[in-house]
Write an enzyme that holds these catalytic residues in place. Structure first.
Site, mmCIF file in Angstrom:
data_model
loop_
_atom_site.group_PDB
_atom_site.id
_atom_site.type_symbol
_atom_site.label_atom_id
_atom_site.label_comp_id
_atom_site.label_asym_id
_atom_site.label_seq_id
_atom_site.Cartn_x
_atom_site.Cartn_y
_atom_site.Cartn_z
ATOM 1 N N HIS A 160 -7.173 -5.988 10.331
ATOM 2 C CA HIS A 160 -7.017 -5.566 8.936
ATOM 3 C C HIS A 160 -5.675 -6.030 8.376
ATOM 4 C CE1 HIS A 160 -4.976 -1.822 10.594
ATOM 5 N NE2 HIS A 160 -4.180 -2.103 9.570
ATOM 6 N N ASP B 240 -7.509 -4.591 14.734
ATOM 7 C CA ASP B 240 -8.871 -4.933 14.304
ATOM 8 C C ASP B 240 -8.873 -6.020 13.234
ATOM 9 O OD1 ASP B 240 -7.835 -3.540 12.172
ATOM 10 O OD2 ASP B 240 -9.325 -1.936 12.189
ATOM 11 N N GLU C 237 -9.593 -2.763 5.864
ATOM 12 C CA GLU C 237 -10.124 -2.686 7.215
ATOM 13 C C GLU C 237 -11.421 -3.496 7.343
ATOM 14 O OE1 GLU C 237 -8.690 1.678 8.592
ATOM 15 O OE2 GLU C 237 -10.198 1.639 7.029
ATOM 16 N N ASP D 20 0.814 -1.209 0.000
ATOM 17 C CA ASP D 20 0.000 0.000 0.000
ATOM 18 C C ASP D 20 0.849 1.263 0.000
ATOM 19 O OD1 ASP D 20 0.910 -0.345 2.649
ATOM 20 O OD2 ASP D 20 -0.981 -1.257 3.231
#
Length: 263
Positions: free
Chosen positions: A143, A141, A148, A72
């Site tokens: 991701h 979380d 996400e 990313d």
């Protein structure tokens, strides 16, 4: 799924680096058939990168015929920005190893045509025959990359708006100033990652324990993106004791016994 549970961060980093070197060396890459490696940024892989640099300098592994694709990049940060992932990879890995510049692939966060950039990235991966080993970390979380909770489990490389919690968490890299954190990124999709021949996810620290529990023992859900790894034929999770602390005792025993027997 293969789960490697090590005592601490250093042991996880060493195991991961040894595995990367093993896979590269075993493939005997050359100029026409490079080994294709998917790479993450963040604090988790730093130890692995440092160990790979050492092994490269010692002649134990070469990156001359290795092609890389990073996960990313922030939109709006030029490559020379200290918090861009271009800069991170150059400073922490690429400039220390014998990789060819033409084999390094990173998403361009300064592009004006996001769709073309993402489509071209997917095409470049396909042109090289796909990713042989995609390495990633996970968020608290669950991701992976910037996919996400709520992301499609079949998503491809695309533009992604970040949740407030992610922006807040990443503010630590911007001197704690949340206003300086980009709100959008370009990221490979979950489907992109899952297309790789192998996927290795690294997780260390107690704050990753809930995500690891959902990833290994929970149901597959887009609300815990890491859980999709259960569907991969060659998925590996490398974690330390703290990250594994919420797993059932029988789960830990099972995976440790397998690895002890294998070694």
């Amino acid at each position: 799924m293969r789960v490697i549970i090590k005592a601490d961060y250093q042991q996880c980093s060493k195991w991961a680096a040894d595995y990367v070197s093993y896979k590269i060396n075993r493939s005997h890459p050359n100029s026409t058939h490079p080994f294709v490696l998917g790479l993450p940024t963040g604090s988790t892989p730093l130890g692995m990168y440092q160990e790979l640099i050492t092994q490269n300098k010692q002649g134990k592994v070469s990156f001359e015929h290795v092609a890389t694709f990073n996960m990313d990049e922030y939109i709006g940060l030029p490559p020379e920005h200290p918090q861009s992932y271009h800069y991170f990879m150059k400073e922490n890995f690429f400039k220390h190893i014998n990789i060819q510049a033409k084999n390094i692939h990173l998403l361009n966060g300064m592009t004006r045509d996001y769709e073309k950039e993402c489509n071209d990235y997917e095409a470049a991966i396909r042109k090289l025959g796909g990713v042989d080993l995609f390495i990633g970390g996970i968020g608290t979380d669950g991701h992976i990359a910037f996919n996400e909770p709520g992301s499609s489990l079949s998503s491809r490389t695309r533009i992604k708006t970040l949740r407030y919690d992610t922006i807040k968490s990443n503010a630590r890299f911007f001197n704690g100033d949340i206003t300086k954190v980009p709100h959008t990124t370009l990221t490979v999709g979950i489907g992109t990652i899952m297309d790789a021949a192998e996927v290795m996810i690294m997780a260390t620290g107690r704050n990753k324990a809930e995500a690891i529990k959902h990833g290994i023992e929970g149901s597959i859900s887009h609300m815990w993106p890491i859980s999709i790894l259960q569907m991969h034929q060659h998925g590996i999770i490398v974690c330390d004791e703290e990250a594994a602390s919420m797993l059932a005792a029988d789960t830990i025993k099972y995976f440790k016994e397998i690895e002890n027997h294998a070694s």
